[in-house]
Scaffold this active site. Structure first.
Site, PDB file in Angstrom:
ATOM      1  N   HIS A  34       8.262  -2.001  -1.037  1.00 57.19           N
ATOM      2  CA  HIS A  34       8.862  -1.103  -0.039  1.00 57.19           C
ATOM      3  C   HIS A  34       9.675  -1.913   0.981  1.00 57.19           C
ATOM      4  O   HIS A  34      10.789  -1.529   1.353  1.00 57.19           O
ATOM      5  CB  HIS A  34       7.774  -0.328   0.711  1.00 57.19           C
ATOM      6  CG  HIS A  34       7.001   0.641  -0.131  1.00 57.19           C
ATOM      7  ND1 HIS A  34       5.627   0.745  -0.085  1.00 57.19           N
ATOM      8  CD2 HIS A  34       7.406   1.558  -1.044  1.00 57.19           C
ATOM      9  CE1 HIS A  34       5.222   1.683  -0.925  1.00 57.19           C
ATOM     10  NE2 HIS A  34       6.272   2.194  -1.524  1.00 57.19           N
ATOM     11  N   LYS A  80      -4.568  16.901   2.845  1.00 58.26           N
ATOM     12  CA  LYS A  80      -5.126  15.795   2.060  1.00 58.26           C
ATOM     13  C   LYS A  80      -5.181  14.534   2.884  1.00 58.26           C
ATOM     14  O   LYS A  80      -4.159  14.080   3.399  1.00 58.26           O
ATOM     15  CB  LYS A  80      -4.220  15.519   0.841  1.00 58.26           C
ATOM     16  CG  LYS A  80      -4.667  16.225  -0.408  1.00 58.26           C
ATOM     17  CD  LYS A  80      -4.094  15.540  -1.633  1.00 58.26           C
ATOM     18  CE  LYS A  80      -2.806  16.177  -2.085  1.00 58.26           C
ATOM     19  NZ  LYS A  80      -2.108  15.441  -3.115  1.00 58.26           N
TER      20      LYS A  80
END
Ligand code: ADP
Length: 155
Positions: free
Chosen positions: A17, A41
């Site tokens: 990333h 979540k």
């Protein structure tokens, strides 16, 4: 001034990333690293910790800002006035997925997706593999660009 968002879960933020961010800065004047999450979540690292770790990593880079979002990525891109969405691909599998999303995003919002091919040396790194290594007690620091920790026993 050109501006792109780099959206992802970044759970955790890996060297792969960071490489996309570094290369993206050569293409855009400003990058918003956009941590997308689902309120229903719980991720592996709590989203607040992901944000804090990213802010610490890029504290000396005024061309990068760190945000979180829970909406559709294109809606977030529009909200911050981005010209493009930056993504990375590692494999044919990523390609098919990214192609589909990029197509929908262009149809929905007229926003282009700029794809960078993964650095071959970092192409095997994925957040899910890093989480699995952590689950089995391995040192994950060689793969992570930010401080990353395992807050629960979930993979
Ligand atoms: P998402 O859940 O949206 O796929 P990720 O956090 O897994 O988010 O990844 C964000 C972006 O970074 C995606 O475009 C993904 O393909 C890219 N990416 C992930 N790992 C790497 C890597 N090792 N090298 C280059 N790009 C990567």
């Amino acid at each position: 001034m050109s501006k792109a968002i780099f959206p992802g879960s970044f759970d955790p933020f890996t060297l792969g990333h960071a490489d996309i961010v570094e290369r993206g800065l050569r293409l855009f004047d400003h990058l918003v690293i956009a941590v997308g999450y689902n309120e229903q979540k719980q991720g592996w690292m709590p989203v607040e910790e992901r944000l804090e770790a990213l802010k610490a990593l890029y504290k000396d880079e005024p061309r990068i800002s760190i945000e979180s979002y829970t909406t559709l990525t294109v809606d977030f891109a529009r909200m911050v006035g981005a010209d493009a969405i930056l993504r990375g691909i590692r494999s044919v599998k990523d390609y098919e997925y990214e192609l589909q999303i990029a197509d929908v995003n262009r149809q929905l919002a007229g926003i282009e997706t700029v794809i960078l091919f993964a650095n071959p040396q970092l192409a095997s790194i994925s957040s899910s593999v890093v989480r699995e290594l952590a689950y089995f007690g391995h040192d994950i620091t060689p793969y992570c660009a930010t401080k990353a920790q395992k807050p629960t026993n979930d993979i």
